[in-house]
Design an enzyme around this catalytic site. Structure first.
Site, short mmCIF file in Angstrom:
data_model
loop_
_atom_site.label_atom_id
_atom_site.label_comp_id
_atom_site.label_asym_id
_atom_site.label_seq_id
_atom_site.Cartn_x
_atom_site.Cartn_y
_atom_site.Cartn_z
N GLY A 285 0.77 -1.24 0.00
CA GLY A 285 0.00 0.00 0.00
C GLY A 285 0.80 1.29 0.00
O GLY A 285 0.34 2.30 -0.51
N GLU B 233 3.99 4.10 6.25
CA GLU B 233 2.78 3.28 6.12
C GLU B 233 1.70 4.09 5.41
O GLU B 233 1.61 5.31 5.57
CB GLU B 233 2.34 2.86 7.54
N ASP C 128 -5.07 1.54 10.67
CA ASP C 128 -6.49 1.27 10.88
C ASP C 128 -6.64 0.68 12.29
O ASP C 128 -6.69 1.41 13.27
CB ASP C 128 -6.92 0.31 9.76
N THR D 90 -1.13 -4.21 12.11
CA THR D 90 -0.06 -4.47 11.14
C THR D 90 1.20 -3.71 11.50
O THR D 90 2.29 -4.29 11.63
CB THR D 90 -0.52 -4.04 9.72
N ASP E 47 -5.73 -0.53 -2.08
CA ASP E 47 -6.56 -1.39 -2.93
C ASP E 47 -7.77 -1.96 -2.19
O ASP E 47 -7.85 -1.92 -0.96
CB ASP E 47 -5.73 -2.58 -3.42
N ARG F 136 -5.55 0.53 -7.02
CA ARG F 136 -4.30 1.11 -6.52
C ARG F 136 -3.82 2.27 -7.39
O ARG F 136 -3.14 3.17 -6.95
CB ARG F 136 -3.19 0.06 -6.50
P1 IMP Z 1 -4.38 -2.34 10.32
O1 IMP Z 1 -3.46 -3.47 10.64
O2 IMP Z 1 -5.81 -2.67 10.65
O3 IMP Z 1 -3.92 -1.03 10.95
O4 IMP Z 1 -4.42 -2.16 8.75
C1 IMP Z 1 -3.33 -1.74 8.06
C2 IMP Z 1 -3.37 -2.18 6.64
O5 IMP Z 1 -4.69 -2.54 6.18
C3 IMP Z 1 -2.95 -1.01 5.79
O6 IMP Z 1 -1.55 -1.02 5.59
C4 IMP Z 1 -3.71 -1.23 4.52
O7 IMP Z 1 -2.95 -2.04 3.66
C5 IMP Z 1 -4.96 -1.95 4.96
N1 IMP Z 1 -6.06 -1.00 5.10
C6 IMP Z 1 -6.60 -0.51 6.24
N2 IMP Z 1 -7.61 0.34 5.98
C7 IMP Z 1 -7.68 0.42 4.65
C8 IMP Z 1 -8.52 1.16 3.75
O8 IMP Z 1 -9.41 1.96 4.12
N3 IMP Z 1 -8.28 0.94 2.43
C9 IMP Z 1 -7.33 0.10 1.95
N4 IMP Z 1 -6.53 -0.60 2.75
C10 IMP Z 1 -6.71 -0.44 4.09
#
Ligand code: IMP
Length: 175
Positions: A42, A97, A101, A105, A157, A163
């Site tokens: 991303g 990053e 969210d 990750t 994506d 993307r």
């Molecule tokens: P987390 O582990 O929930 O913080 O998510 C992180 C990863 O999820 C990001 O690096 C993105 O690749 C993906 N992600 C989270 N939210 C979105 C979104 O709204 N659109 C696309 N990818 C997302």
């Protein structure tokens, strides 16, 4: 499902935010040579724009992470698919990053990198969705704070689609 992308943050606004982030990083790292670590896939568009706004001799590396969640949800089981190509001991690290969210990750990656004993480590994220956070993640350089909506474009994506869009977009269902 047929999706129609609707612009949420346009390319000019993104460009302004990237320039602001670059100047904040430049101010903090003057005289240093930080190693920027992009979280694939991303962050690749953001990283490419950011380094070209930075007047610093940066080094680059990438990490590929995956989680077993659905297309729109991160599960708590994050795994490193491909790690760094070189040691980071005693280096000044900036993790780049696309979006934080739940935080699962990037916090997994930060823990992994911390164990390799860099001199310092900061996080630069283009977007943050604080209402979805499940683990505490301090963001040192932040572009935009978003509501709890799924976005695509500018590197992000939905199942590998969208993307390439130059703007950050919401997806609307097409009837
Ligand atoms: P987390 O582990 O929930 O913080 O998510 C992180 C990863 O999820 C990001 O690096 C993105 O690749 C993906 N992600 C989270 N939210 C979105 C979104 O709204 N659109 C696309 N990818 C997302």
């Amino acid at each position: 499902m047929r999706w129609h992308p609707k612009v949420l943050i346009g390319r000019n606004e993104i460009e302004d935010a990237v320039a602001r982030l670059a100047s904040e990083i430049q101010r903090d790292y003057r005289g240093k040579q930080p190693l920027l670590i992009g979280v694939l896939k991303g962050s690749f568009v953001f990283m490419a724009d950011l380094i070209r706004q930075l007047d610093l001799p940066v080094e680059l590396d990438f990490a590929v992470l995956s989680s077993y969640g659905s297309a729109k949800e991160t599960s708590s089981r994050v795994r490193l698919v491909q790690g760094l190509t070189r040691p980071i001991r005693d280096k000044d690290i900036i993790v780049v990053e696309d979006i934080v969210d739940t935080g699962l990750t990037v916090s997994f990656l930060l823990d992994h990198l911390r164990s390799k004993k860099p001199a310092s480590m900061k996080l630069c994220a283009l977007m943050d969705k604080p209402s979805r956070r499940r683990v505490l993640v301090p963001i040192d350089y932040l572009g935009f704070t978003l509501p709890d909506r799924f976005v695509v474009g500018y590197g992000l994506d939905l199942d590998e689609r969208f993307r390439y869009l130059p703007d950050i977009c919401l997806l609307e269902e097409q009837t």
